[in-house]
Design a protein around this motif. Sequence first.
Motif, PDB file in Angstrom:
ATOM      1  N   UNK A  89     124.728  75.278  22.531  1.00 13.64           N
ATOM      2  CA  UNK A  89     124.052  73.981  22.455  1.00 13.64           C
ATOM      3  C   UNK A  89     122.975  73.901  23.543  1.00 13.64           C
TER       4      UNK A  89
ATOM      5  N   UNK B 179     121.382  70.688  25.723  1.00 13.60           N
ATOM      6  CA  UNK B 179     121.428  69.264  26.049  1.00 13.60           C
ATOM      7  C   UNK B 179     120.226  68.943  26.929  1.00 13.60           C
TER       8      UNK B 179
ATOM      9  N   UNK C 228     120.945  59.044  29.750  1.00 12.23           N
ATOM     10  CA  UNK C 228     122.154  59.849  29.774  1.00 12.23           C
ATOM     11  C   UNK C 228     121.925  61.206  29.129  1.00 12.23           C
ATOM     12  N   UNK C 229     122.797  62.120  29.432  1.00 13.94           N
ATOM     13  CA  UNK C 229     122.757  63.448  28.845  1.00 13.94           C
ATOM     14  C   UNK C 229     122.948  63.340  27.336  1.00 13.94           C
TER      15      UNK C 229
ATOM     16  N   UNK D 266     122.597  65.416  23.333  1.00 15.06           N
ATOM     17  CA  UNK D 266     122.505  66.655  22.589  1.00 15.06           C
ATOM     18  C   UNK D 266     121.100  66.821  22.027  1.00 15.06           C
TER      19      UNK D 266
ATOM     20  N   UNK E 152     119.957  71.559  29.801  1.00 18.53           N
ATOM     21  CA  UNK E 152     121.182  72.319  30.031  1.00 18.53           C
ATOM     22  C   UNK E 152     121.556  73.099  28.774  1.00 18.53           C
TER      23      UNK E 152
ATOM     24  N   UNK F 156     133.097  72.502  26.800  1.00 22.13           N
ATOM     25  CA  UNK F 156     131.777  73.046  27.078  1.00 22.13           C
ATOM     26  C   UNK F 156     131.700  73.688  28.468  1.00 22.13           C
TER      27      UNK F 156
ATOM     28  N   UNK G 194     128.742  74.774  30.963  1.00 17.72           N
ATOM     29  CA  UNK G 194     127.322  74.488  31.132  1.00 17.72           C
ATOM     30  C   UNK G 194     126.651  75.481  32.067  1.00 17.72           C
TER      31      UNK G 194
ATOM     32  N   UNK H 255     123.446  75.890  34.882  1.00 17.47           N
ATOM     33  CA  UNK H 255     123.065  75.045  36.021  1.00 17.47           C
ATOM     34  C   UNK H 255     121.933  74.086  35.705  1.00 17.47           C
TER      35      UNK H 255
ATOM     36  N   UNK I  12     133.977  65.320  32.708  1.00 12.82           N
ATOM     37  CA  UNK I  12     133.236  66.366  33.390  1.00 12.82           C
ATOM     38  C   UNK I  12     132.835  65.856  34.769  1.00 12.82           C
TER      39      UNK I  12
ATOM     40  N   UNK J 253     126.509  72.829  38.452  1.00 15.10           N
ATOM     41  CA  UNK J 253     126.434  72.400  37.062  1.00 15.10           C
ATOM     42  C   UNK J 253     127.602  71.531  36.682  1.00 15.10           C
ATOM     43  N   UNK J 254     127.620  71.109  35.449  1.00 13.86           N
ATOM     44  CA  UNK J 254     128.707  70.283  34.924  1.00 13.86           C
ATOM     45  C   UNK J 254     129.947  71.127  34.705  1.00 13.86           C
TER      46      UNK J 254
ATOM     47  N   UNK K 201     127.788  61.940  25.517  1.00 13.37           N
ATOM     48  CA  UNK K 201     128.129  61.608  26.887  1.00 13.37           C
ATOM     49  C   UNK K 201     127.874  60.150  27.232  1.00 13.37           C
ATOM     50  N   UNK K 202     128.699  59.647  28.150  1.00 11.10           N
ATOM     51  CA  UNK K 202     128.496  58.323  28.701  1.00 11.10           C
ATOM     52  C   UNK K 202     127.439  58.354  29.791  1.00 11.10           C
ATOM     53  N   UNK K 203     127.157  57.203  30.391  1.00 15.94           N
ATOM     54  CA  UNK K 203     126.105  57.109  31.403  1.00 15.94           C
ATOM     55  C   UNK K 203     126.495  57.694  32.750  1.00 15.94           C
TER      56      UNK K 203
END
Lengths: 110, 111
Positions: free
Chosen positions: A34, A36, A43-44, A46, A86, A98, A100, A102, B36, B43-44, B102-104
Amino acid sequence: AQRVTQPEKLLSVFKGAPVELKCNYSYSGSPELFWYVQYSRQRLQLLLRHISRESIKGFTADLNKGETSFHLKKPFAQEEDSAMYYCALSTSQGAQKLVFGQGTRLTINP
Amino acid sequence: SQTIHQWPATLVQPVGSPLSLECTVEGTSNPNLYWYRQAAGRGLQLLFYSVGIGQISSEVPQNLSASRPQDRQFILSSKKLLLSDSGFYLCAWSYGSGGSYFGPGTRLTVT
């Protein structure tokens, strides 16, 4: 172990120039990849999935299993493409766990 | 349409204090839920996920715990915060293989 590598922390290109954000992965199974994106103060979200083979906002990404890569490309960059990108790998067919990279901060210069 | 909420947006807590972050999803049933964390310069990283009420899986050993008391509610907790718990916490949901949403986020600073 699963790993996603985005070699460029920062990438700066001029408006109208081609863009390529690199992503390499390490996974012994069959991956789901994916991209993102996170725009400023949003917000993050897709952007696209490899299984869809779609083009979103002019971006495409092709999964290359031989090179274990999933680079994101756009032929002509626009200023609104400036954001954090990302690459992520899902290693589970059930819960979408997921992994991710960096991230790469893309800046489009006018 | 589906929406995901997280609160609070920011939080400053002293070392040793408890933590409770809440996440709720609307517009979908039986989603997979995730916590996360993004630590500074990293990173996440997936902390917990849940495929159903009361079902929690931990991905990394840590000072935190998660609970899912209702189908669309996911809570991240700690009894005693550490400085290393500082970071940006994101809740997410997914259904099938369509991607995660994802949320905020909550920015937690432990002082």
